[in-house]
Design an enzyme around this catalytic site. Structure first.
Site, PDB file in Angstrom:
ATOM      1  N   ASP A  67       0.732  -1.193  -0.124  1.00 18.06           N
ATOM      2  CA  ASP A  67       0.133   0.026   0.125  1.00 18.06           C
ATOM      3  C   ASP A  67       1.037   1.243   0.071  1.00 18.06           C
ATOM      4  O   ASP A  67       2.064   1.142   0.141  1.00 18.06           O
ATOM      5  CB  ASP A  67      -1.062   0.038   1.055  1.00 18.06           C
ATOM      6  CG  ASP A  67      -0.274  -0.599   2.557  1.00 18.06           C
ATOM      7  OD1 ASP A  67       0.782  -0.615   2.678  1.00 18.06           O
ATOM      8  OD2 ASP A  67      -1.008  -0.709   3.405  1.00 18.06           O
ATOM      9  N   ASN A 134      -7.326  -2.552  14.216  1.00 19.36           N
ATOM     10  CA  ASN A 134      -8.630  -2.606  14.132  1.00 19.36           C
ATOM     11  C   ASN A 134      -9.035  -3.862  13.178  1.00 19.36           C
ATOM     12  O   ASN A 134     -10.012  -4.244  12.603  1.00 19.36           O
ATOM     13  CB  ASN A 134      -9.323  -1.339  13.278  1.00 19.36           C
ATOM     14  CG  ASN A 134      -8.862  -0.987  12.291  1.00 19.36           C
ATOM     15  OD1 ASN A 134      -7.678  -1.825  11.503  1.00 19.36           O
ATOM     16  ND2 ASN A 134      -9.207  -0.018  11.313  1.00 19.36           N
ATOM     17  N   HIS A 136      -7.184  -4.454  10.400  1.00 17.04           N
ATOM     18  CA  HIS A 136      -7.047  -4.017   8.741  1.00 17.04           C
ATOM     19  C   HIS A 136      -5.824  -4.790   8.442  1.00 17.04           C
ATOM     20  O   HIS A 136      -4.781  -5.304   9.043  1.00 17.04           O
ATOM     21  CB  HIS A 136      -6.994  -2.686   8.392  1.00 17.04           C
ATOM     22  CG  HIS A 136      -5.689  -1.953   8.869  1.00 17.04           C
ATOM     23  ND1 HIS A 136      -5.742  -0.590   9.009  1.00 17.04           N
ATOM     24  CD2 HIS A 136      -4.563  -2.288   9.019  1.00 17.04           C
ATOM     25  CE1 HIS A 136      -4.472  -0.083   9.374  1.00 17.04           C
ATOM     26  NE2 HIS A 136      -3.882  -1.096   9.358  1.00 17.04           N
ATOM     27  N   GLU A 141      -9.683  -1.839   5.399  1.00 12.76           N
ATOM     28  CA  GLU A 141     -10.516  -1.332   6.651  1.00 12.76           C
ATOM     29  C   GLU A 141     -11.579  -2.108   6.855  1.00 12.76           C
ATOM     30  O   GLU A 141     -12.289  -2.739   5.830  1.00 12.76           O
ATOM     31  CB  GLU A 141     -10.659  -0.089   6.662  1.00 12.76           C
ATOM     32  CG  GLU A 141      -9.398   0.969   6.406  1.00 12.76           C
ATOM     33  CD  GLU A 141      -8.604   1.122   7.573  1.00 12.76           C
ATOM     34  OE1 GLU A 141      -8.730   0.372   8.625  1.00 12.76           O
ATOM     35  OE2 GLU A 141      -8.003   2.489   7.812  1.00 12.76           O
TER      36      GLU A 141
HETATM   37  C1  F6R Z   1       1.485  -1.243   6.175  1.00 15.11           C
HETATM   38  C2  F6R Z   1       0.130  -1.990   6.340  1.00 15.11           C
HETATM   39  C3  F6R Z   1      -0.671  -1.982   7.385  1.00 15.11           C
HETATM   40  C4  F6R Z   1       0.239  -2.258   8.715  1.00 15.11           C
HETATM   41  C5  F6R Z   1      -0.617  -2.165   9.948  1.00 15.11           C
HETATM   42  C6  F6R Z   1       0.231  -2.299  11.190  1.00 15.11           C
HETATM   43  O1  F6R Z   1       2.047  -1.566   4.896  1.00 15.11           O
HETATM   44  O2  F6R Z   1      -0.229  -2.854   5.190  1.00 15.11           O
HETATM   45  O3  F6R Z   1      -1.813  -2.985   7.431  1.00 15.11           O
HETATM   46  O4  F6R Z   1       0.603  -3.377   8.746  1.00 15.11           O
HETATM   47  O5  F6R Z   1      -1.210  -0.901   9.865  1.00 15.11           O
HETATM   48  O6  F6R Z   1       1.023  -1.291  11.363  1.00 15.11           O
HETATM   49  P1  F6R Z   1       1.983  -1.343  12.630  1.00 15.11           P
HETATM   50  O7  F6R Z   1       3.020  -2.313  12.350  1.00 15.11           O
HETATM   51  O8  F6R Z   1       2.650   0.069  12.408  1.00 15.11           O
HETATM   52  O9  F6R Z   1       1.411  -1.539  13.918  1.00 15.11           O
END
Ligand code: F6R
Length: 239
Positions: A67, A134, A136, A141
């Protein structure tokens, strides 16, 4: 599904690095799907060390990231492009690296182009995922329906709040992102979900409570035929 619970985030990173190492040794010209955020940083450090030590050769590997914020310029310090350069791409030589472009004039066209590029590369062999508070994955989301391919998504309040820590007080934070869809992620031949830290204990508990929660996008990933989940003790505390 293979679930591995490790002592701490460092040992989780080492086990995840073992999965990457096996993948690259088995198929030196493989395609890796990569993630950003705080979770993979230790893993990337470990991959850099193993590469520097001559243990893994990434020179034939192509990568695709999950992403990117939209809109954002690649040189913005909070772009995922800048993140990948800082933690991995500036330190390890890959055959090629690919990200969705946060500055594409038509985001929908950009998503279609990216999906076609992954397809042309032969698909993703190993996809790395982190887990949002959450539930995701990528920026898919919680919703009532999920995209099969890459798409433009409005970030939820939860995610904006979780990621605001990376932006300065007066720095505008993008409220949208381009992300691979649940369907694109599911097409990967193998999936590695890495979950660390006590802040993920509640969502990890929900993920593994035996129910397919449609408002926890990561639940769909557990249905994949080749998924490994590596969790540290802090995130696994409520299991
Ligand atoms: C980032 C991504 C997000 C993160 C998620 C967890 O490329 O795809 O889904 O993996 O938000 O983020 P952290 O590791 O910062 O808790």
């Amino acid at each position: 599904m293979k679930k591995i619970i490790c002592e701490d985030a460092l040992s989780a990173a080492q086990i995840a690095a073992d999965v990457f190492e096996r993948q690259v040794k088995e198929k030196p010209a493989c395609v890796l799907g990569l993630a950003t955020g705080s979770t993979p940083v230790r893993l990337y450090n470990e991959l850099v060390s193993r590469c520097t030590a001559g243990r893994i050769d990434f020179s034939r590997v192509r990568t695709f990231n999950l992403d990117e914020y939209y809109p954002i310029k690649p040189e913005h310090r909070q772009s995922y492009s800048a993140f990948m350069n800082e933690h991995l791409f500036s330190k390890v030589k890959f055959a090629s690296t690919h990200l969705l472009s946060g500055e594409a004039s038509d985001p929908h066209e950009e998503c279609a182009r990216y999906d076609a590029e992954i397809e042309a590369a032969g698909g993703i062999d190993l996809q790395l995922l982190g887990l949002g508070h959450n539930g995701h994955i990528g920026f898919n989301e919680p919703a009532v329906s999920y995209s099969m391919g890459s798409y433009l998504v409005d970030l939820t309040e939860d995610t904006l709040k979780a990621n605001s820590r990376f932006f300065g007080e007066n720095e505008p934070q993008p409220t949208q992102s381009l992300t691979m869809g649940i369907g694109s992620i599911f097409k990967a031949r193998k999936i590695l979900l890495l979950i660390t830290g006590e802040g993920k204990a509640d969502i990890t508990k929900k993920l593994f409570d035996g129910m397919l929660h449609t408002d926890v996008p990561a639940c769909f990933i557990l249905l994949h035929p080749n998924v490994t989940v590596v969790i540290d003790k802090a995130a696994a505390a409520k299991l």
